[in-house]
Design an enzyme around this catalytic site. Structure first.
Site, mmCIF file in Angstrom:
data_model
loop_
_atom_site.group_PDB
_atom_site.id
_atom_site.type_symbol
_atom_site.label_atom_id
_atom_site.label_comp_id
_atom_site.label_asym_id
_atom_site.label_seq_id
_atom_site.Cartn_x
_atom_site.Cartn_y
_atom_site.Cartn_z
ATOM 1 N N ARG A 41 0.828 -1.216 0.000
ATOM 2 C CA ARG A 41 0.000 0.000 0.000
ATOM 3 C C ARG A 41 0.861 1.264 0.000
ATOM 4 O O ARG A 41 0.453 2.288 -0.554
ATOM 5 C CB ARG A 41 -0.944 -0.007 1.189
ATOM 6 N N LYS A 203 -18.887 -17.257 1.414
ATOM 7 C CA LYS A 203 -20.331 -17.083 1.566
ATOM 8 C C LYS A 203 -20.961 -16.227 0.482
ATOM 9 O O LYS A 203 -20.306 -15.362 -0.093
ATOM 10 C CB LYS A 203 -20.614 -16.403 2.906
ATOM 11 N N GLY A 359 -8.894 -8.035 -1.471
ATOM 12 C CA GLY A 359 -9.176 -9.046 -0.456
ATOM 13 C C GLY A 359 -8.509 -10.365 -0.764
ATOM 14 O O GLY A 359 -7.343 -10.409 -1.159
ATOM 15 N N GLY A 382 -13.442 -4.137 -0.357
ATOM 16 C CA GLY A 382 -14.801 -3.626 -0.169
ATOM 17 C C GLY A 382 -15.172 -2.590 -1.214
ATOM 18 O O GLY A 382 -16.274 -2.610 -1.774
HETATM 19 P P1 AMP Z 1 -14.596 -14.246 1.208
HETATM 20 O O1 AMP Z 1 -13.988 -13.438 2.307
HETATM 21 O O2 AMP Z 1 -16.077 -14.396 1.294
HETATM 22 O O3 AMP Z 1 -14.104 -13.850 -0.169
HETATM 23 O O4 AMP Z 1 -14.093 -15.720 1.441
HETATM 24 C C1 AMP Z 1 -12.743 -16.076 1.361
HETATM 25 C C2 AMP Z 1 -12.549 -17.344 2.128
HETATM 26 O O5 AMP Z 1 -13.375 -18.344 1.576
HETATM 27 C C3 AMP Z 1 -11.156 -17.881 2.087
HETATM 28 O O6 AMP Z 1 -10.588 -17.754 3.355
HETATM 29 C C4 AMP Z 1 -11.345 -19.338 1.708
HETATM 30 O O7 AMP Z 1 -10.604 -20.218 2.508
HETATM 31 C C5 AMP Z 1 -12.816 -19.562 1.956
HETATM 32 N N1 AMP Z 1 -13.353 -20.680 1.183
HETATM 33 C C6 AMP Z 1 -13.230 -20.902 -0.128
HETATM 34 N N2 AMP Z 1 -13.790 -22.075 -0.465
HETATM 35 C C7 AMP Z 1 -14.265 -22.629 0.658
HETATM 36 C C8 AMP Z 1 -14.930 -23.842 0.962
HETATM 37 N N3 AMP Z 1 -15.196 -24.738 0.008
HETATM 38 N N4 AMP Z 1 -15.280 -24.067 2.246
HETATM 39 C C9 AMP Z 1 -14.997 -23.156 3.193
HETATM 40 N N5 AMP Z 1 -14.369 -21.993 2.982
HETATM 41 C C10 AMP Z 1 -14.002 -21.734 1.725
#
Ligand code: AMP
Length: 402
Positions: A41, A203, A359, A382
């Site tokens: 950054r 999610k 992210g 974000g």
């Molecule tokens: P996000 O912050 O929503 O972009 O999610 C990122 C996170 O999703 C990472 O830390 C990944 O480890 C997790 N992730 C990706 N695939 C899976 C999965 N199949 N089960 C659980 N966590 C997951």
């Protein structure tokens, strides 16, 4: 919304002899000994700072760091940043004891062209996040012109990102802000086609708006990561012990129905890598999404899905990627995410504009050492997500139009 980048930048105003108040994003990760573990950054902010110095201005830099919750906390001091920045610029960086107040005003006022001033953490004051008018005016009093180069904070209407722009004119974008908006605006407003978006991560929550908005714009929407299992559940598959947002199954169904009637194609994985437990060393196997065994956990997309996704990505002329395809932090479950990153690199070589949202996908592509192979890696997770949702970023809206 107006998606063309029509804001004034540091190239449009005179900086000579001016105190230039610059909002930068110096929210860098620190280890327990206050060593900076990733200075990207700071590096990204250098072009704007160097431009101000070269034009004979005095940069007065301001940023937040961490979450001190509105109180001065020494562990969140920006002093490690002042030191690193000084090394990069081969210049002395004057650190002020606070970001407002008499002493800060005196130090900023005494600074000459060629000097660099860094104000102490903005979030030592609750007024920063509250976008307090008086606080914004105090910040404004430190400069002759305002530059916002903190794309990663532009989706928040805080005193230093939004309020101050009303009291200090001209208010213009820095080079990092310009670069971010150039790539993202093109993807949102005027994408070369085919346009493929890849959305992953744990999610659906937090990504519903972006999925919804992209469905109306892209040619192909690819879903991977943990959220794939909520989609698979919605089409009646058994998903074992994979991550599930039970309260989002109906919504996933709705999104799928919307695609069936729209022009965008939505691609779900056809196979996945499952593990006995959510652990790197757990026994694993690749199965069809029709055969996810009971009690096993889905950890990554499988090779057939990789092929399916890759075919679309390499044909694309615009690609936007947000969220990993699997648990990429674990060595044994990173193949799907790596393959998508490699497909982006291939598409880039064939002339596509490829954008990685900040992210976790930015962390993943850096981990694979492939960040130089794509067109743009956003510094704001974000902020880039909100931009892709079609929202106006308050920190951008407040800047002067061309
Ligand atoms: P996000 O912050 O929503 O972009 O999610 C990122 C996170 O999703 C990472 O830390 C990944 O480890 C997790 N992730 C990706 N695939 C899976 C999965 N199949 N089960 C659980 N966590 C997951």
């Amino acid at each position: 919304m107006d998606t063309t980048f029509n804001k004034k930048t540091v190239d449009d105003i005179s900086l000579k002899g001016k105190k230039v108040l610059v909002r930068v994003d110096f929210n860098v990760p620190l280890d327990e000994n206050k060593n900076i573990t990733d200075d990207n950054r700071i590096v990204e902010s250098l072009p704007t700072i160097k431009k101000i110095l070269a034009d004979g201005g005095t940069p007065i830099l301001m940023s937040h760091l961490g979450r001190p919750k509105g109180k001065p906390k020494p562990e969140f001091s920006l002093s490690p940043v002042a030191k690193r920045l000084g090394e990069f610029l081969s210049a002395k960086v004057v650190m002020t004891p606070d970001c407002i107040g008499a002493e800060t005003g005196k130090l900023a006022g005494a600074a000459k062209p060629g000097d660099v001033v860094l104000l102490e953490n903005l979030r030592f004051h609750a007024e920063e996040e509250a976008n307090d008018t008086n606080f914004a005016k105090e910040l404004a009093s430190l400069g002759d012109v305002y530059v916002n180069d903190a794309f990663g904070s532009a989706h928040r209407a805080h005193a230093s990102t939004e309020g101050v722009a009303h009291f200090l004119k001209p208010a213009v974008a820095g080079y990092l802000m310009k670069k971010e908006l150039k790539y993202l605006s093109q993807a949102v407003g005027n994408p070369n086609r085919p346009y493929v978006a890849i959305i992953g991560g744990a999610k659906i929550s937090g990504k519903i708006d972006v999925i919804n908005n992209l469905l109306g714009k892209v040619d192909v929407l690819i879903i991977g990561g943990g959220m794939m299992f909520t989609f698979l559940k919605a089409i009646g598959k058994e998903i074992g012990n994979s991550i599930l947002e039970a309260d989002k199954v109906a919504l996933a169904k709705e999104l799928l129905d919307k695609t069936n009637s729209g022009k965008a194609k939505l691609l779900l994985p056809v196979d996945c890598v499952v593990a006995e437990k959510f652990e790197n060393s757990a026994p694993k196997k690749t199965v069809s999404v029709d055969g996810i065994p009971q009690n096993w956990v889905g950890m990554d997309i499988g090779p057939k899905s990789v092929e399916l996704f890759r075919n679309e990505i390499v044909k694309a002329k615009t690609v936007v990627w947000n969220g990993p395809m699997g648990v990429f932090e674990m060595e044994n479950f990173q193949a799907g995410t790596r393959a998508v990153a490699e497909a982006l690199v291939e598409a880039t070589k064939q002339g596509a504009s490829t954008i990685v949202g900040g992210g976790d996908s930015a962390a993943a592509i850096a981990k694979f050492g492939l960040e130089d192979g794509v067109s743009h890696v956003s510094t704001g997770g974000g902020a880039s997500l909100e931009f892709l949702e079609g929202k106006i970023l308050p920190g951008v809206a407040a800047l002067d139009n061309k």
